[in-house]
Design a protein around this motif. Structure first.
Motif: not given
Length: 757
Positions: A470-492
């Motif tokens: 009864p089990l079937i494969p499932v994929v969860l796709f996660l994308d961080l919200d506003d991650f670009k703000v971290v790179n732009d403000t605090l650095g890579h």
């Protein structure tokens, strides 16, 4: 007479194919249509033409003393045939120097036969030798007979020019015989080297001095015995039988010399192999150097060693190989099929053997004409195999002597492998291989599986699904919200630390059988198995969203980074990992558009609308050029006076299939795909032109205002003001009557710049 051959005949040949007359039988390819064969045909014609020219211009009937006995020419022809058949072969570094006793009938024929009769005996006897040995190709037969004819005419010309035949043989006649045999030996060596080189064999001219030196010594020895036979026949015919013992002794001495020389060379080759194995510091370099030496020693195109898996019979074998074209591989893993014929035969016989694997022997192996393979037998069992394949010269093959020599080298290699701690070396190679595989399939920053490994895992789960489970494969796709703000403000660097922390929290939200991966950037994916109601998948997604709500300590501050998750289910066996990831990605964008920090399950109906939206977006890009857009004007009326004071320009899209498309459906698409700039400018120009036209046509009795909607993207353009001024100047519309409308969002994006504009 001395000849040179490169290689040896096949085991199924009736006799060794290195007789003095069969000089180039293996070097002429498979037919007369190849380019090398054409060159050899030209050489053959040249030799025959020279023979005819020399016979016609330099050989004449001269006065000579009648010999005491009359030897019929068929007897000399038989001697020529036997002289060519009874050859002696000297092997040197896998090349074969073959010489015959043909000087005996040559010298006797020069003294006892007329020139024409001598040539007839020579050609008939040589042709008989060729017929006895094997059935010749026309090209090979023509070359051999042309070479024989040229050598015969040269010998006749020299002998008749120098010899004094008015009496019994004397020093002058002896010198003429020596000169004739030495010169023909040189001519034969040059012709043979040329034919071999032209036909595609190993180049021979650099070996010519060695060939001439060896051939000259043999010619001198054979000519001396032949002159002794001539003197005996001239003076005391019955005593000719006394030469049987010295001739036989000479022949036996040649054979003994050959045997001892081959033993010495074999010892040298084995010593060189042993030195390579002892002096090479590492296992891989030792095997590669040994194979290079063996390939050159046997003059082969390919040499390889395959080490069988020690623990897992179905595991990968390790192949080390070198080839003539300079390519090589060291300890490359290969998969050996369970029914591998060579491996099965080695496991059964444990002896070296000759075989023809065919064009599809093993993956990555070139076509094999003939090979010899020997097992690598150690004290603890069978370690692998060693194979030498394809003589460099066309149509040559390996012999039993080659097989025995290969066995000795393989035994040396097996002993060196065991003494060199093969198990530890292979274990180290396996460890390095696993390390390389881990690097190739894992993200270097977070240590999570990368996209390649995740894709493999998804495909494997889909292939394994079904079967009543009864089990079937499932994929969860996660994308961080506003991650670009971290790179732009605090650095890579801070962004990288944040990604590592996110990976750690993901690992804490899933079970042992689930797979979490970093796909790239700030995108992650989770593979799990669930029932069709997706209760567990939604629960895992919510745990991840909750875990991301907890603050991340970053440079003395606390940052909250949310995420949006899309969920996709593998419901069809034909689906693949990229299909599932694409669906989960679309569901993730649905979650983002709904407000971020939430999850969404892929819905086929939503997918259909997204596809339709993308199609509409693609068609919108060319709508202006196709003149499908139109500007409608909505009047603005003063209710007190019922007088029209202005108009608002509204764009409409007359789609050829969908009909009239309202702006609510395509303006946002234009902002997303970047066509809003072209679209907005076109509306502005079109509206200004239209109002100016109405004014000049007298339709408008007095000026009215024009209201144009402005997109926030248009307002952010650097040259916005200059572009507006240019349009007003070109169209002649009065700027005082222009009203630009914008949303509150446009004002708040960059309030200072917006106010200034």
């Amino acid at each position: 007479m001395v000849t040179v051959a490169d290689g040896a005949p096949g085991a199924d040949s009736p006799r060794p194919d290195n007789s003095g007359i069969a000089r180039v039988r293996r070097y002429l390819g498979h037919g007369p249509t190849t380019r090398p064969a054409i060159k050899v045909w030209l050489l053959t014609v040249l030799l025959a033409s020279l023979a005819v020219a020399i016979f016609a211009t330099s050989i004449r009937q001269i006065d000579r003393a009648a010999p005491p006995i009359d030897i019929p020419w068929p007897v000399i022809a038989v001697l020529f045939c036997l002289g060519e058949l009874l050859d002696v072969q000297v092997h040197y570094r896998r090349e074969t120097h073959a010489f015959s006793l043909s000087e005996f009938p040559t010298v006797i024929g020069l003294f006892f036969l007329e020139p024409t009769t001598y040539l007839v005996a020579l050609i008939v006897g040589s042709a008989a030798a060729l017929a006895i040995q094997s059935r010749e190709h026309p090209l090979k037969l023509a070359f051999n007979l042309s070479d024989v004819a040229l050598n015969g005419t040269i010998a006749l010309a020299i002998f008749h020019a120098m010899a004094d035949l008015t009496g019994p043989p004397g020093p002058g006649s002896w010198l003429a015989a020596f000169t004739a045999t030495l010169v023909t030996s040189v001519v034969a060596a040059i012709a043979i080297a040329g034919a071999i080189s032209l036909s595609g064999g190993a180049p021979q001219f650099q070996k010519l001095p060695e060939m001439l030196q060896f051939g000259g010594l043999v010619a001198l020895a054979n000519t001396s015995l032949a002159l002794l036979a001539v003197s005996i026949l001239w003076i005391h015919t019955e005593a000719i039988w006394l030469l049987v013992v010295p001739v036989a002794t000479l022949f036996i001495a040649y054979r003994a010399y050959v045997s001892e020389r081959e033993k010495h060379e074999r010892l040298e080759l084995l010593y060189e192999s042993s030195r390579i194995l002892q002096n090479s510091p590492a296992l891989d370099s030792a095997l590669l150097a040994l194979l290079e030496h063996a390939r050159e020693m046997f003059r082969a195109e390919l040499a390889e060693i395959v080490l069988y898996p020690r623990r897992d019979p179905d595991g990968d074998a390790l192949r080390t190989r070198t080839s003539r074209d300079g390519t090589s591989e060291v300890m490359a893993p290969i998969s050996l099929a369970r029914g591998d014929v060579v491996r099965q035969r080695i496991a059964t016989d444990r002896r070296a053997f000759l075989h023809v694997p065919g064009p599809e022997w093993r993956p990555g192996t070139p076509a094999i004409r003939q090979a010899m393979t020997c097992p690598l037998n150690g004290e603890r069992g069978l370690m692998g195999e060693m194979t030498i394949a394809n003589r460099m010269t066309e149509a040559t093959s390996f012999l039993g002597d080659d097989l025995r020599l290969l066995e000795m080298i393989a035994n040396q290699a097996a002993a060196a492998l065991e003494n060199g701690q093969l198990e530890q070396s292979l274990a180290e190679l396996s460890r390095l291989k696993e390390q390389l595989r881990h690097q190739a399939y894992h993200d270097s920053l977070t240590g999570l599986p990368n996209r390649a490994l995740f894709t493999e895992q998804v495909d494997a789960r889909i292939a394994r699904a079904g079967g009543g489970s009864p089990l079937i494969p499932v994929v969860l796709f996660l994308d961080l919200d506003d991650f670009k703000v971290v790179n732009d403000t605090l650095g890579h660097a801070a962004g990288d630390r944040l990604l590592v922390s996110v990976a750690e929290r993901l690992a804490g939200c899933i079970r042992a059988g689930d797979v979490a991966a970093r796909l790239g950037g700030d995108e992650f994916a989770i593979l799990l198995e669930d029932r069709s109601d997706l209760t567990r998948s939604i629960g895992v997604a919510n745990r991840i969203l909750d875990a991301l709500q907890a603050p991340f300590p970053m440079q003395g501050k606390e940052m909250v980074v949310g995420g949006s998750i899309g969920i996709a289910v593998a419901r069809e066996a034909e689906e693949r990992a990229h299909d599932l990831l694409r669906k989960a990605d679309m569901a993730m964008y649905t979650a983002k558009s709904a407000g971020k920090r939430r999850l969404a399950v892929f819905d086929p109906t939503v997918h259909a609308s997204i596809v339709a939206r993308h199609e509409l977006s693609a068609e919108l890009a060319g709508s202006i050029a196709r003149a499908e857009l139109a500007v409608h004007y909505q009047p603005i009326v003063d209710l007190a006076t019922l007088r029209m004071t202005g108009v608002e320009a509204l764009v409409r899209w007359h789609h050829p299939v969908r009909g009239l498309v309202p702006p609510d459906e395509f303006v946002r698409l234009a902002e997303e795909n970047g066509t809003i700039l072209e679209l907005g400018r076109w509306v502005f120009v079109e509206a200004c032109d239209q109002l100016v036209h109405w004014k000049h046509a007298g339709i408008l009795r007095e000026p009215i205002s024009l209201a144009v909607n402005l997109s926030p993207i248009q307002l952010q353009q650097g040259g916005f003001i200059e572009d507006m001024e240019a349009i007003l100047l070109r169209t002649g519309f009065d700027a005082e009557n222009l009203i630009v409308e914008m949303t509150e969002t446009a004002m708040f994006r960059d309030s200072e710049s917006t106010i200034a504009k």
